[in-house]
Write a protein that holds these residues in place. Sequence first.
Motif, PDB file in Angstrom:
ATOM      1  N   MET A   1       0.879  -1.188   0.090  1.00 50.18           N
ATOM      2  CA  MET A   1       0.131   0.089  -0.291  1.00 50.18           C
ATOM      3  C   MET A   1       1.165   1.653   0.090  1.00 50.18           C
ATOM      4  O   MET A   1       0.472   1.970   0.089  1.00 50.18           O
ATOM      5  N   GLY A   2       2.826   1.194  -0.650  1.00 49.79           N
ATOM      6  CA  GLY A   2       3.014   1.750  -0.115  1.00 49.79           C
ATOM      7  C   GLY A   2       3.710   2.891   0.911  1.00 49.79           C
ATOM      8  O   GLY A   2       5.117   4.231   1.190  1.00 49.79           O
ATOM      9  N   LEU A   3       3.523   1.857   1.748  1.00 50.43           N
ATOM     10  CA  LEU A   3       4.127   2.450   3.037  1.00 50.43           C
ATOM     11  C   LEU A   3       5.727   1.423   3.463  1.00 50.43           C
ATOM     12  O   LEU A   3       6.259   1.008   3.001  1.00 50.43           O
ATOM     13  N   SER A   4       7.034   2.134   3.978  1.00 53.37           N
ATOM     14  CA  SER A   4       7.817   2.329   3.373  1.00 53.37           C
ATOM     15  C   SER A   4       8.270   2.872   5.335  1.00 53.37           C
ATOM     16  O   SER A   4       8.046   2.687   6.433  1.00 53.37           O
ATOM     17  N   ARG A   5       9.776   1.809   5.711  1.00 54.07           N
ATOM     18  CA  ARG A   5      10.368   1.678   7.423  1.00 54.07           C
ATOM     19  C   ARG A   5      10.489   3.367   7.507  1.00 54.07           C
ATOM     20  O   ARG A   5      11.242   3.882   6.402  1.00 54.07           O
ATOM     21  N   ASN A   6      10.593   3.415   9.158  1.00 50.46           N
ATOM     22  CA  ASN A   6      11.103   4.702   9.185  1.00 50.46           C
ATOM     23  C   ASN A   6       9.065   6.409   9.110  1.00 50.46           C
ATOM     24  O   ASN A   6       9.297   7.294   9.002  1.00 50.46           O
ATOM     25  N   THR A   7       8.287   5.300   8.889  1.00 48.02           N
ATOM     26  CA  THR A   7       7.318   6.063   8.030  1.00 48.02           C
ATOM     27  C   THR A   7       6.769   6.447   9.658  1.00 48.02           C
ATOM     28  O   THR A   7       6.709   5.527  10.256  1.00 48.02           O
TER      29      THR A   7
ATOM     30  N   ARG B   1      -0.977   6.018   9.575  1.00 50.31           N
ATOM     31  CA  ARG B   1      -2.759   5.929   9.532  1.00 50.31           C
ATOM     32  C   ARG B   1      -3.395   6.635   7.656  1.00 50.31           C
ATOM     33  O   ARG B   1      -4.373   6.113   8.122  1.00 50.31           O
ATOM     34  N   ARG B   2      -3.087   7.361   7.904  1.00 48.64           N
ATOM     35  CA  ARG B   2      -3.479   8.346   6.790  1.00 48.64           C
ATOM     36  C   ARG B   2      -2.976   7.443   6.041  1.00 48.64           C
ATOM     37  O   ARG B   2      -4.288   7.340   4.397  1.00 48.64           O
ATOM     38  N   LEU B   3      -2.117   7.294   5.429  1.00 53.72           N
ATOM     39  CA  LEU B   3      -1.320   6.284   3.623  1.00 53.72           C
ATOM     40  C   LEU B   3      -2.272   5.134   3.316  1.00 53.72           C
ATOM     41  O   LEU B   3      -2.502   4.540   2.749  1.00 53.72           O
ATOM     42  N   CYS B   4      -2.200   4.680   4.966  1.00 54.37           N
ATOM     43  CA  CYS B   4      -2.880   2.788   5.005  1.00 54.37           C
ATOM     44  C   CYS B   4      -3.953   3.161   5.464  1.00 54.37           C
ATOM     45  O   CYS B   4      -3.510   2.884   7.094  1.00 54.37           O
ATOM     46  N   PRO B   5      -5.234   3.042   5.963  1.00 56.01           N
ATOM     47  CA  PRO B   5      -6.500   3.471   6.624  1.00 56.01           C
ATOM     48  C   PRO B   5      -6.691   1.783   6.800  1.00 56.01           C
ATOM     49  O   PRO B   5      -6.203   0.799   6.328  1.00 56.01           O
TER      50      PRO B   5
END
Length: 432
Positions: free
Chosen positions: A52-58, A64-68
């Motif tokens: 879903m586009g997340l990476s470490r250090n987010t 929570r906003r990028l990956c509900p």
Amino acid sequence: MALRYLTIDFNSFFASVEQQERPELRGQPVGIVPVMAETTGCVAVSLEAKAMGLSRNTRVSDARRLCPGIIIVEARPETYINYHRRLKDVIASLVPDLEVQSIDEVTAHLHAMLSRAEAEKLARQIKAKITREVGPLLRSSIGIAPTWLLAKVASDMQKPDGLVILDEEDVPAKLLHLKPGDIAGIGPNIQRRLGEHGITTMTQLFAATMAEFRGIWGGVRGEQIWRLLHGEDLPYFEQKTGQSIGHGHVLPPAKRNHTDALAVLHRLLQKAAMRLRHSQLYAGALSVSVDYADETHWSGELQLTETQDSLRLTHALNDLWHRRPEKSARRTPLRIGVHLTRLIDLKLHTPDLFEEQTEKTRGKLFEAVDHLNKVLGKNTVYLGGAHGATQDAPMRIAFTRIPEPEIEEIDRSYAGRLKKPQKPAPPEPEAW
């Protein structure tokens, strides 16, 4: 070129362990954090979250906003270390000559001359045995190549759950789509130097001469990289371990004041001193650093007569702390760290003639303190400077060091061997 090395890189390791341990997390986007706070960053994210586009250090709030629906889980370092050890044992049962690169990466030296088909069969055997004996959620990417550096590159080329073999006919053709920065050992500074020499692509990198590599790296390391990239078997680079022992910690908001920061520094120092003694080393210097909320920084170092003594180190820390510039004392501390440096081996230590007896006595004292903390758990006995901070700075896993829970937390091998307190016998009735 013979296929001599196999690197296995576990995908989203911390998150995969949590999903293996907790079935309700399987198939869900998961973020692993050091502390439960919206302002902290994820130290790992699951494969589902990466998709879903997340990476470490987010940052957690951004995650929570990028990956509900992402599930945030507090890290459990001891659990991850236990899985690391289990995985290492499984791999060693099939390829015993191992070099641990990090908690989620291991390289094996394949002494047998394997064909491509035999190498692929071995890799699939490793994956299958891990699934059977550790769990199906512990997916990995395996790279097999003539050198350990190329095996590392291969393990990064197909994720998740990949298998890439780089044989003689594959190098460099199958690497040309990569960037020089995809090679371990080519960080931002080396990339900049490569660019200054007109090398920005893998084609240009492989076309460069050994002499050019030596010049860019400034010495023999460049030659080693060149030879490894061209398939020559060389030993692992000498690891710079043992140069310092220390810990860092981001202060929680409630403790971003100088009184609490000093207490946490004492907690970090006592952890470091225990590791120093366990490693049979002596320290000749102590350094302290503080990053402030206004993005300024202070650090100081104090040279010592080589020591393992927590009391002497405590006095040194207090001395350094009082040497801070007055303007630093008015700032808000955010991140702190303490390091023991100028380390020497126990065998090279010569006691001070006038302090020898004190050193022996203190050595026995702290040997007993360390033993109690290993058996009964951290902070069973501690020096007063850390009072109020004993629950701060829990065990953390860094990419360059895998901590030992038996030293930093509790040695569970003592379970069941401690004598339970006996209930007092009831008083005998008085004689009449």
